[in-house]
Scaffold this active site. Sequence first.
Site, short mmCIF file in Angstrom:
data_model
loop_
_atom_site.label_atom_id
_atom_site.label_comp_id
_atom_site.label_asym_id
_atom_site.label_seq_id
_atom_site.Cartn_x
_atom_site.Cartn_y
_atom_site.Cartn_z
N GLY A 1 -1.83 -10.86 6.04
CA GLY A 1 -1.43 -11.83 5.42
C GLY A 1 -2.59 -13.10 5.53
N CYS B 1 -5.96 -6.65 9.40
CA CYS B 1 -6.39 -7.69 8.87
C CYS B 1 -6.21 -9.33 9.20
CB CYS B 1 -5.86 -7.53 7.33
SG CYS B 1 -6.82 -8.60 5.97
N HIS C 1 -5.56 -1.91 5.75
CA HIS C 1 -3.96 -1.85 5.90
C HIS C 1 -3.60 -0.77 5.95
CE1 HIS C 1 -3.81 -6.29 5.10
NE2 HIS C 1 -4.85 -6.05 4.36
N GLU D 1 -0.73 0.22 6.82
CA GLU D 1 0.75 0.26 6.28
C GLU D 1 0.82 0.34 4.70
OE1 GLU D 1 -1.32 -2.49 7.39
OE2 GLU D 1 -0.79 -4.03 6.46
#
Lengths: 208, 298
Positions: A51, A83, A185, A187
Site C-alpha cells: 500500500g 513492499c 508482492h 501475494e
Amino acid sequence: MEEPAATVGVLALQGDVLEHEAALREVGVVVRRVRRPADLAGIEGLVLPGGESTTMSKLLESSGLFAPIAEAVAGGLPTFGTCAGLILLAAKVEDGRPDQRSFAALDCTVRRNGYGSQRFSFEGVAAPVGDALGAGKAPLPAVFIRAPLVTEVWGDAEVLAREGQDGGGAPVVLRQSNVLGATFHPELTSDRRVHRLFAGMARAGGWR
Amino acid sequence: MTTADAGRETGTFKVKRGLADMLRGGVIMDVVDAEQATIAEDAGAVSVMALERVPADIRREGGVARMSDPALIEGIQQAVTIPVMAKARIGHFAEAQVLQALGVDYVDESEVLTPADEAYHIDKWAFTVPFVCGATNLGEALRRISEGAAMIRSKGEAGTGNIVEAVRHLRSILGDLRKLTQADSAELYGWAKELRAPIGLVQEIAETGKLPVPLFCAGGIATPADASLVMQLGAEAVFVGSGIFKSEDPARRARAIVEATTHFEDAGYVAKVSRGLGEAMRGEELSELGERLADRGW
C-alpha cells in the site's frame, strides 16, 4: 494428526489486504483483519500488506495501533511485510517523509520508490539464497510496484532472495528472527513459497 | 507496449492493476499545485490527482478544460512521495502520451475535462502508464476495461458536492454484476448485447462476480459519512475532488475523510472524525445543473 491452524492478522488500514488474505488461506492459516488494537488479541502472526507506507504510518498512529504493534514485534510476534509493509519494518528509510515512523525490526536500509515511479514497475523474478525458500529451486515470480530498494543489510538480517534469474540483483526477501520482509508482492502471484514460509514461522512462533 | 530490460517486464496488466490494488482503502485527492499536494499527503492521501482547476471551478468558469501545465505536474511530483495521477481529455491520446513522458503514475481519461473525441476513447493498451476511467454503468465500465483501463471509478457528478449520482452509478454497476452471476450461459449473450460489452468479459465477470480491476468511487464526496456510504456500498477506495479544497478547513476535512474511508464500518469512529470540521463545500442540487459531466464518454 494435523497441527491446529495458526491465526494470522492482516493489517487492514489500507492496501492489498484481500490478496494477502487469499494467499494466507491457501497456506492453511486462519485470517483476521486488524483495524483496532482489540483485533490484535490472540493472533499468532501479523501481515503488513502492500500500500502506501506514509498513509499506513499515519493511520497506525491515529488508530492507536502503532504502540501495541511495535511492542508485539519487539517481543517476537512473527511479522511479515511486503513492499510498504517492509518499509514499516526497516531500521532505516531513505526518501521517506520526516514524520514517517517504522517498527525498526529489520536491520536494513530501504529507499522508497527505489526503482522509480510507476513506469519502472515491473514483473521479474527473485532467486532464492540459502535454504529457506529452496536454494537452487526455480526463481520466484516477483511483481515490483513502485517498490522499495534495499540498499544496505547488516546485523542479524539474512538475505533469503535476490532479484534476477541468477540472483545478481538487490536483496528482495529478508528475514531477521521472527520478522520477514519482501520488497515485491508474492501475494499478487500464485507461487506460495514466501507465504508458506511465514505460515511456518507463525506456527512455530509460540506467540499468544 | 512492454519492454524487457534484463528480465524485467514493465507496463504489463499485472503491474498496471497492481498499483490500483495498492491504493485500495485509501483516498485520492484532487490538487492543483504543490502546496495542495503537500496538504493532501500530510493528511494521509494514498495518491494525488493533478489538474488545472478543481471540477467545481471548471463548472463555474466554463471554457475548455485541458490537461494541466507540465510545470505544475512536475512541481507536484517533486513535492510528494505518493503516486501522482493526472487527467487527460477523453480520446486525447497525445495528452496521455505527454503525461506518460512526464512519468505520472496513473492517467485519468476524464469526463471532467472537455472531450477531444466524440466517438472513441484512448487505446490504453498502447501505453506503459496505467489508466483509470469513469463509468456510470456496467457496460461503460466493461468497454473501458476492454480498451485497457486498469481501474474503474464511478463518474458521479464532479464538482457538485452531491453524492447522489455516485451512489446511482455504484448501485447500477454492482447491481448488474450481482444479476449477471445469476444469468445462465444463453442469457449472457443477451447481456453482452444490452451492455454493449465483449462477451468474453461478460462471461468472466458472471463467473467471478466482480470486475477484473478495482472499482473506486468518484464524484460528489464531501464528508466523512459520504466516504463511509460509498465504501459500504462496495467501492474499494475514494477520489475526492472539490470536496476538500472547497471546504472551510481542507487539512482537517482531508484527514477526516481518510480516517472514515479506513474505518467505514465503524459508525462511532466516523462520528468521532466528523465532529467540528467547519463548513463542507456548499454543493449543488442536480436539477439546477446545465450540462452533466457524467454524460460525456461513450
